[in-house]
Write a protein that holds these residues in place. Structure first.
Motif, PDB file in Angstrom:
ATOM      1  N   SER A   1       0.829  -1.207   0.000  1.00  0.00           N
ATOM      2  CA  SER A   1       0.000   0.000   0.000  1.00  0.00           C
ATOM      3  C   SER A   1       0.868   1.264   0.000  1.00  0.00           C
ATOM      4  N   LYS A   2       1.983   1.200   0.706  1.00  0.00           N
ATOM      5  CA  LYS A   2       2.910   2.344   0.729  1.00  0.00           C
ATOM      6  C   LYS A   2       3.411   2.675  -0.677  1.00  0.00           C
ATOM      7  N   LYS A   3       3.729   1.630  -1.445  1.00  0.00           N
ATOM      8  CA  LYS A   3       4.296   1.832  -2.788  1.00  0.00           C
ATOM      9  C   LYS A   3       3.256   2.325  -3.787  1.00  0.00           C
ATOM     10  N   LEU A   4       1.975   2.036  -3.509  1.00  0.00           N
ATOM     11  CA  LEU A   4       0.915   2.389  -4.456  1.00  0.00           C
ATOM     12  C   LEU A   4       0.200   3.692  -4.109  1.00  0.00           C
ATOM     13  N   THR A   5       0.375   4.181  -2.878  1.00  0.00           N
ATOM     14  CA  THR A   5      -0.298   5.413  -2.448  1.00  0.00           C
ATOM     15  C   THR A   5       0.558   6.605  -2.875  1.00  0.00           C
ATOM     16  N   ARG A   6       0.044   7.364  -3.819  1.00  0.00           N
ATOM     17  CA  ARG A   6       0.813   8.495  -4.373  1.00  0.00           C
ATOM     18  C   ARG A   6      -0.082   9.369  -5.249  1.00  0.00           C
ATOM     19  N   ILE A   7       0.421  10.532  -5.595  1.00  0.00           N
ATOM     20  CA  ILE A   7      -0.256  11.375  -6.591  1.00  0.00           C
ATOM     21  C   ILE A   7       0.561  11.282  -7.869  1.00  0.00           C
ATOM     22  N   GLU A   8      -0.090  10.926  -8.938  1.00  0.00           N
ATOM     23  CA  GLU A   8       0.594  10.750 -10.230  1.00  0.00           C
ATOM     24  C   GLU A   8      -0.282  11.366 -11.318  1.00  0.00           C
TER      25      GLU A   8
ATOM     26  N   GLN B   1      -4.931  11.208  -7.391  1.00  0.00           N
ATOM     27  CA  GLN B   1      -4.575  10.610  -6.107  1.00  0.00           C
ATOM     28  C   GLN B   1      -4.871   9.112  -6.155  1.00  0.00           C
ATOM     29  N   TYR B   2      -3.847   8.309  -5.950  1.00  0.00           N
ATOM     30  CA  TYR B   2      -3.994   6.852  -5.884  1.00  0.00           C
ATOM     31  C   TYR B   2      -3.860   6.395  -4.435  1.00  0.00           C
ATOM     32  N   PHE B   3      -4.680   5.399  -4.084  1.00  0.00           N
ATOM     33  CA  PHE B   3      -4.626   4.803  -2.749  1.00  0.00           C
ATOM     34  C   PHE B   3      -4.240   3.341  -2.894  1.00  0.00           C
ATOM     35  N   GLY B   4      -3.337   2.892  -2.019  1.00  0.00           N
ATOM     36  CA  GLY B   4      -2.871   1.516  -2.126  1.00  0.00           C
ATOM     37  C   GLY B   4      -3.911   0.487  -1.753  1.00  0.00           C
ATOM     38  N   PHE B   5      -4.696   0.781  -0.727  1.00  0.00           N
ATOM     39  CA  PHE B   5      -5.634  -0.223  -0.202  1.00  0.00           C
ATOM     40  C   PHE B   5      -6.873   0.441   0.357  1.00  0.00           C
ATOM     41  N   THR B   6      -7.991  -0.225   0.203  1.00  0.00           N
ATOM     42  CA  THR B   6      -9.192   0.130   0.954  1.00  0.00           C
ATOM     43  C   THR B   6     -10.011  -1.132   1.175  1.00  0.00           C
ATOM     44  N   HIS B   7     -11.097  -0.979   1.906  1.00  0.00           N
ATOM     45  CA  HIS B   7     -11.956  -2.128   2.186  1.00  0.00           C
ATOM     46  C   HIS B   7     -13.376  -1.635   2.399  1.00  0.00           C
ATOM     47  N   SER B   8     -14.302  -2.568   2.562  1.00  0.00           N
ATOM     48  CA  SER B   8     -15.691  -2.228   2.854  1.00  0.00           C
ATOM     49  C   SER B   8     -15.872  -2.303   4.368  1.00  0.00           C
ATOM     50  N   PRO B   9     -15.957  -1.161   5.066  1.00  0.00           N
ATOM     51  CA  PRO B   9     -15.990  -1.183   6.524  1.00  0.00           C
ATOM     52  C   PRO B   9     -17.066  -2.089   7.120  1.00  0.00           C
ATOM     53  N   ALA B  10     -18.273  -2.035   6.573  1.00  0.00           N
ATOM     54  CA  ALA B  10     -19.364  -2.841   7.144  1.00  0.00           C
ATOM     55  C   ALA B  10     -19.040  -4.328   7.084  1.00  0.00           C
TER      56      ALA B  10
ATOM     57  N   VAL C   1      -0.259   5.237   5.916  1.00  0.00           N
ATOM     58  CA  VAL C   1       0.950   5.219   5.086  1.00  0.00           C
ATOM     59  C   VAL C   1       1.089   6.619   4.482  1.00  0.00           C
ATOM     60  N   PRO C   2       2.316   7.041   4.132  1.00  0.00           N
ATOM     61  CA  PRO C   2       2.533   8.422   3.673  1.00  0.00           C
ATOM     62  C   PRO C   2       1.579   8.842   2.548  1.00  0.00           C
ATOM     63  N   GLY C   3       0.915   9.975   2.748  1.00  0.00           N
ATOM     64  CA  GLY C   3       0.048  10.551   1.726  1.00  0.00           C
ATOM     65  C   GLY C   3      -1.404  10.104   1.802  1.00  0.00           C
ATOM     66  N   TYR C   4      -1.685   9.050   2.549  1.00  0.00           N
ATOM     67  CA  TYR C   4      -3.044   8.487   2.563  1.00  0.00           C
ATOM     68  C   TYR C   4      -4.038   9.404   3.282  1.00  0.00           C
ATOM     69  N   LEU C   5      -3.660   9.846   4.496  1.00  0.00           N
ATOM     70  CA  LEU C   5      -4.583  10.668   5.280  1.00  0.00           C
ATOM     71  C   LEU C   5      -4.907  11.979   4.567  1.00  0.00           C
ATOM     72  N   ASP C   6      -3.887  12.615   3.991  1.00  0.00           N
ATOM     73  CA  ASP C   6      -4.142  13.853   3.238  1.00  0.00           C
ATOM     74  C   ASP C   6      -5.126  13.597   2.101  1.00  0.00           C
ATOM     75  N   GLY C   7      -4.967  12.461   1.445  1.00  0.00           N
ATOM     76  CA  GLY C   7      -5.836  12.114   0.311  1.00  0.00           C
ATOM     77  C   GLY C   7      -7.274  11.907   0.730  1.00  0.00           C
ATOM     78  N   ILE C   8      -7.514  11.184   1.844  1.00  0.00           N
ATOM     79  CA  ILE C   8      -8.907  10.912   2.222  1.00  0.00           C
ATOM     80  C   ILE C   8      -9.560  12.128   2.884  1.00  0.00           C
ATOM     81  N   LYS C   9      -8.739  13.007   3.461  1.00  0.00           N
ATOM     82  CA  LYS C   9      -9.326  14.230   4.025  1.00  0.00           C
ATOM     83  C   LYS C   9      -9.904  15.108   2.913  1.00  0.00           C
ATOM     84  N   LYS C  10      -9.288  15.073   1.747  1.00  0.00           N
ATOM     85  CA  LYS C  10      -9.774  15.890   0.623  1.00  0.00           C
ATOM     86  C   LYS C  10     -11.127  15.395   0.127  1.00  0.00           C
ATOM     87  N   ILE C  11     -11.355  14.099   0.175  1.00  0.00           N
ATOM     88  CA  ILE C  11     -12.632  13.556  -0.304  1.00  0.00           C
ATOM     89  C   ILE C  11     -13.596  13.260   0.852  1.00  0.00           C
TER      90      ILE C  11
END
Length: 439
Positions: A190-197, A201-210, A252-262
């Motif tokens: 997830s660290k390697k895939l989470t980035r802005i390109e 904004q790309y996120f390495g991993f997510t899931h269905s919370p429920a 992982v680096p960049g993830y929190l900033d990314g989800i705060k925007k959305i």
């Protein structure tokens, strides 16, 4: 003594006469009529679920096969489409249906308050249904939720697997995950895939919370059934759960900033349609539920990443229960019996629907008729199921509160302890509401 002997002789002659007379009508010498075959007589079996499944999905998975097996019977399905087709609407207007089906937790949360459940234990015995053929965790779960009664039979199930976007892995030069992947390995990916390109904004991993909460691999119960209280702020395993499934991959680096925007955790549409998520922990059933949508994605699956080696998520069975308004209980039981037969389960498995039989030959048929038969179907049964903990009839309400806690933790709106306390308070209110409605 003579009298005793005479009595014994008469008894034995009577017994012999009775035995000789079996299968014949008295004095006629003709064979007695065989047991009536109810499948030759007309019957109507009506299914209902408030899960919103379309008619086409019902027919593809169940209806067409049932009509082929029982050509003299009418198989109907009532779809929940909105006002007038909610469970309470059908009960209020006197619409009768014979079989209700829903996923574990939701079955109890809907059937029990509505009072439509029916204990099938005696019918299961008289129809000689062998429950030992089924995966024991799913049978035990329905018994546990109903005090040992059998209000439903598991017909199919699902579990969590890890979907991944091969194109994103290729784009960023990351090796694909493999079956048996550990949670820590997935977080590193997830660290390697989470980035802005390219402005995306790309996120390495997510899931269905429920679903991650409902099927949590740690097998934590949502409620203490002895005290009717939520466990979220009492059972310390929840802290480890939220640390593992929310904080570790979402810090992982960049993830929190990314989800705060959305202002949300990346969802299924961001994985399948936007294709901005590398890995997605979700139900194995997505393969046939979103068969068309997945065509636009270069995807595959591996086993759900493990915290404890070899242990995946809980099974997520759907229960089919005869209702107490069933008009022809014998015919309804025949339908349910067929739905857990080798024949029906094999046909479902070939379509990609996870069977509930404890049968390796049936499991090996999984996905063979699917348009995605070239995918890694072995991933689905790779890990063993985590145990299904006891579930309360208000379980679905608690899951909603536990999801809110996860969102607040992930988006850094609350610290871990505050989120758990807040979820506990709201959950206690939900339990009291449930008890007030169902006194």
């Amino acid at each position: 003594m003579a009298n005793k002997r005479a009595t014994a002789v008469i008894a034995s002659l009577l017994a012999a006469g009775l035995i000789a007379g079996c299968g014949k009508t008295a004095d006629s010498g003709e064979q007695a009529a065989p047991a009536k075959d109810i499948t030759k007589e007309p019957a109507e079996i009506v299914f209902y679920s408030n899960n919103g499944d379309p008619v086409e999905s019902f027919d593809y998975r169940f209806g067409n096969a049932l009509r082929k097996k029982f050509p003299n019977w009418t198989i109907k399905y009532i779809q929940r489409t909105g006002t007038g087709t909610q469970l309470q609407d059908l009960i209020a207007n006197g619409t009768k249906f014979d079989i209700f089906f829903q996923s574990i937790g939701n079955f109890e949360a809907n059937a029990f308050p509505a009072g439509i459940q029916y204990d099938m234990s005696e019918l299961i015995k008289s129809h000689k249904i062998d429950l030992s053929r089924l995966d024991p965790t799913v049978v035990d779960a329905v018994k546990q939720a109903s005090g040992g009664k059998l209000y439903g039979l598991p017909v199919f199930t699902s579990n969590l697997v890890l979907y991944y976007n091969k194109s994103l892995f290729d784009k960023f030069g990351v090796a694909y995950p493999k079956d048996g992947i550990a949670w820590e390995e997935m977080v590193e990916m997830s660290k390697k895939l989470t980035r802005i390109e390219g402005g995306t904004q790309y996120f390495g991993f997510t899931h269905s919370p429920a679903h991650t909460i409902r099927m949590n691999p740690m097998a934590i119960p949502d409620a203490d059934l002895n005290t009717d209280t939520p466990t979220i702020n009492k059972d310390d395993r929840w802290k480890k759960f939220y640390q593992t499934y929310y904080l570790d991959p979402m810090r992982v680096p960049g993830y929190l900033d990314g989800i705060k925007k959305i202002n949300k955790i990346p969802d299924i549409n961001m994985f399948v349609k936007d294709q901005s998520v590398g890995m997605f922990g979700y139900l194995s059933s997505l393969i046939y539920v979103w068969e068309q949508e997945l065509k636009s994605l270069n995807w595959d699956i591996v086993s759900f990443p493990t915290v404890e080696k070899g242990v995946g998520s809980q099974s997520y069975p759907a229960y089919f229960g005869m209702t107490n308004m069933a008009r022809n209980k014998e015919a309804t039981m025949e339908v349910l019996k067929y739905m857990i037969s080798d024949e029906f389960q094999t046909e479902m498995a070939r379509k990609g629907i996870m069977p509930v039989l404890n049968n390796e030959a049936v499991k090996k048929e999984l996905g063979k008729d699917s348009p995605y038969k070239d995918r890694n179907w072995n991933a689905i049964f790779y890990n063993k199921f985590a145990p299904i903990p006891p579930k309360a009839p208000y379980d679905a309400d608690l899951v909603n509160q536990y999801v809110s806690a996860g969102n607040n933790i992930a988006l850094d709106k609350m610290d871990l302890n505050s989120a758990l306390r807040a979820a506990e308070e709201e959950s206690l209110k939900k339990i009291q509401e449930y008890k007030s409605k169902n006194k």
